[in-house]
Every structure is written in C-alpha cells, then in structure tokens.
Write an enzyme that holds these catalytic residues in place. Structure first.
Site: not given
Ligand SMILES: CC(C)(COP(=O)(O)OP(=O)(O)OC[C@H]1O[C@@H](n2cnc3c(N)ncnc32)[C@H](O)[C@@H]1OP(=O)(O)O)[C@@H](O)C(=O)NCCC(=O)NCCS
Length: 331
Positions: A122, A256, A287
């Site tokens: 990225c 990005h 993305n």
């Molecule tokens: C991927 C991303 C959106 C996930 O969100 P998050 O808040 O970290 O999610 P978590 O894995 O901690 O889960 C939080 C809660 O949401 C739930 N959850 C996870 N994925 C889910 C989904 N796709 N849909 C619904 N619920 C979801 C989990 O079960 C958890 O529930 P709980 O609190 O009841 O246990 C986030 O981590 C993110 O944006 N990361 C950066 C990724 C990125 O931009 N990468 C590219 C860089 S180049």
C-alpha cells in the site's frame, strides 16, 4: 584512472499527469456481509466503506494498469517512446516473472523504457513517486510512467471477518517528468520487516515451489490500525517539514485509503485547518492498496476540489510494513 562523465543533476521533477481505471462492477457491503455474519452498518461504521469495485475475471494488473497508463500518457501529451522508465507498484500480479511493468511498457509502446515492478504494497505509489523524482533529478530519466494496480479480490478470503470487506481492485497512473520548478518534495520513507506477519500473503504450503501460488491475504487488523494511527503522523510531520511547509499551506491531504477511521485519526493528529480538503475515496473504492492514492487524488481533481499547482500531502502505508510520504503539486 579514467574519468566518468558527471551527470547533469540540475533537473527538477513534477507529476505531469494522472490516469485511473475503476472496474465496472460495484460491490455493496450487503453482498459481502452475509458470508461473514456482518452488516452494511457495521462495515460503514468501522471503515467508512459503502461500496467498492471488483475486477472482471478477465481483467488483470496488466489490463487495468494499461488503461490507467493510457489516460496518463494522453494527458501528459508526450509520446510513449519518450518514456524512459515504467514502474508498476503492485502486490497482486499473478506472475513472479515477467514483470507487469515490462508488459505494460510493451502494450503502451514505451519501446525505449526500462521496466520493473515495485513491491511495497500500500506504500507502493508513494515509494514510486520518490523513486521517479530521484531518477529525474539525477538525470537518469526524463519521463517515468508510474502505475499502481491491484486485483486484491483474487487474494481475498471472503470468509475472513477481518479482511473480506476492506480490499478492492483498480489502477492509477502518473507520468513524472522534468519541470521548470520542483513539484515533488523530499520523500520520507521506510520499512519495518520485523512486523512482516501483520499483513501477509504466504506461499501456499502445498504448492509452493511447484506453482508458486501465494495464499490468500491475512491481516492482524488491530495491530495494523494501531501502527498506522500511532506512527504515520510523525512521518507526515517530517514530509511537511522537509518540504518546507506547514499543515496550513496544504490544499489537500491524500492518505492511503485504508480505512476512514485511520484517516480521521491522522487528520486529528496533524491538526489540519478546516480549509484542508481530506480525500475520502475509500467510501466508494475500498482499499485498493497501491492504486488508492492516485484514485483518490484524481477524484479530488475531477470534482474540482483541487486544481493544478495545489500542494497536497500524500502518505502510503501497508504490508512490509512499509510507508512513504511526500508533498507534491497537483498536475
Ligand atoms: C479490520 C477492522 C475494521 C476490524 O475492526 P476491529 O474493531 O479491530 O474488530 P475486532 O476484531 O476487534 O472485533 C471487534 C468486535 O467486532 C466483531 N467483528 C469483527 N469483525 C466483524 C465483522 N466483519 N462484522 C461484524 N462484527 C465483526 C467482533 O466479533 C468483536 O465483537 P465483540 O466486541 O462482541 O467481541 C480494524 O481492525 C481495522 O480497520 N484495521 C486496520 C486495517 C487496515 O486498514 N489495513 C490495511 C492497512 S494497509
């Protein structure tokens, strides 16, 4: 001892033109949500993404990159034979060799160009701007065609709740060429391979060495989120300082397009005044990795929000982990 010629290093460089390619198929959140027990609402709230584009089965890094490159070339009003170097930033080209860059160079008629692919995920487009700028200022090239092209849908696990809804396909391109005034500020860049597993496409353990097929992308979402929010602010500070400008001098911030929450956190950290336009193309593009910055920059240009000569701050970050930032003038 023979005396080798000293290169003429008096040139300035600038982004001369942009081109983009967005695949036709629009994929809404609902289409992906059912398989991962998610919802349109959750995806919007956590990422800002409303929809994204997926390439057709017959579309590739080469076909999409070629379309974007063609547009950039037309806009630059130069001949393909005037291109000295073709760089394709991508991590989703299906061939280890030959490079997508060599193929795109041939398709576009850049018969005098050297060509290579750039693997910085990225951060690829921002890395490429830095490399093109250096090549031109060093007198090693007059015109560089830089393409960022991805077909991430080929490498997405649509059963993975952490990645299925984030990534998408598309291509962007730029011609970077000689200019009367310097149009690209110093590039601040780096990499941290110690965090290599944070976003990774490992070789398939069954077929590696036979077909060399990489497995699907996996990501430690929270770790990547914390890294981007925690360290890209300082990278942007340095790019601004090295360019001799402040956040007030910037017309637009084009990070990005990974996730709206990362963008919002960086905007807050960098304390941009209200007047600075923030690129939010992730809402309709997802993305697209190396394609995200040129797609977002061109969208701002097309909407009339920014115009030729405006200074913008760009920052790319992603797998590696890699990052690169620079201030540049809009073509
Ligand atoms: C991927 C991303 C959106 C996930 O969100 P998050 O808040 O970290 O999610 P978590 O894995 O901690 O889960 C939080 C809660 O949401 C739930 N959850 C996870 N994925 C889910 C989904 N796709 N849909 C619904 N619920 C979801 C989990 O079960 C958890 O529930 P709980 O609190 O009841 O246990 C986030 O981590 C993110 O944006 N990361 C950066 C990724 C990125 O931009 N990468 C590219 C860089 S180049």
């Amino acid at each position: 001892m023979i005396k080798l010629p000293t290169p003429d290093t008096s040139h300035h460089s600038a982004i001369i033109s942009l081109g983009t390619y967005r695949p036709a198929r629009i994929v809404k959140n609902d289409e992906l949500a059912a398989r991962i027990d998610s919802s349109d609402e959750w995806i919007r709230e956590r990422t800002g993404i409303i929809e994204r584009r997926f390439a057709a089965p017959d579309e590739t890094i080469v076909t999409m990159g070629f379309e974007a490159a063609k547009q950039a070339l037309e806009q630059a009003e130069i001949n393909a034979t005037d291109i000295d170097v073709v760089i394709v930033a991508t991590f989703t080209h299906r061939y280890q060799t030959p490079s997508a860059a060599a193929e795109i160079a041939a398709l576009i008629g850049a018969t005098h160009a050297s060509a290579f692919d750039l693997g910085a995920a990225c951060a690829g487009f921002a890395y490429g701007i830095g490399i093109a700028d250096a090549l031109i200022r060093a007198g090693s090239a007059s015109n560089v065609l830089l393409v960022g092209a991805e077909k991430i849908s080929d490498f997405t696990n649509f059963d993975d709740r952490g990645t299925a809804f984030l990534f998408a396909d598309g291509a962007g391109a730029a011609i970077i060429g000689q200019s009367d005034v310097q149009g690209i500020g110093p590039t601040v860049w780096g990499a941290d391979g110690a965090a290599r597993e944070a976003i990774i496409m490992e070789p398939d353990t069954v077929t590696a060495g036979k077909q060399g097929v990489p497995s699907l992308l996996t990501m430690e979402g929270q770790r990547v989120f914390r890294w981007a929010v925690g360290s890209m602010g300082e990278v942007c500070d340095r790019a601004l300082a090295d360019a001799g400008v402040t956040p007030e001098d910037i017309k637009a911030f084009v990070p990005h397009q990974a996730n709206m929450r990362i963008t919002d956190a960086l905007v807050k950290r960098l304390k941009f005044p209200e007047s600075v336009i923030i690129a939010r193309d992730v809402t309709v593009s997802g993305n697209t990795s190396s394609a995200s910055i040129p797609l977002a920059l061109d969208a701002l240009r097309q909407s009339g929000s920014i115009k030729s000569g405006d200074p913008v701050l760009m920052v790319g970050f992603g797998a590696g982990l890699t990052f690169a930032a620079q201030v540049a003038l809009v073509p």
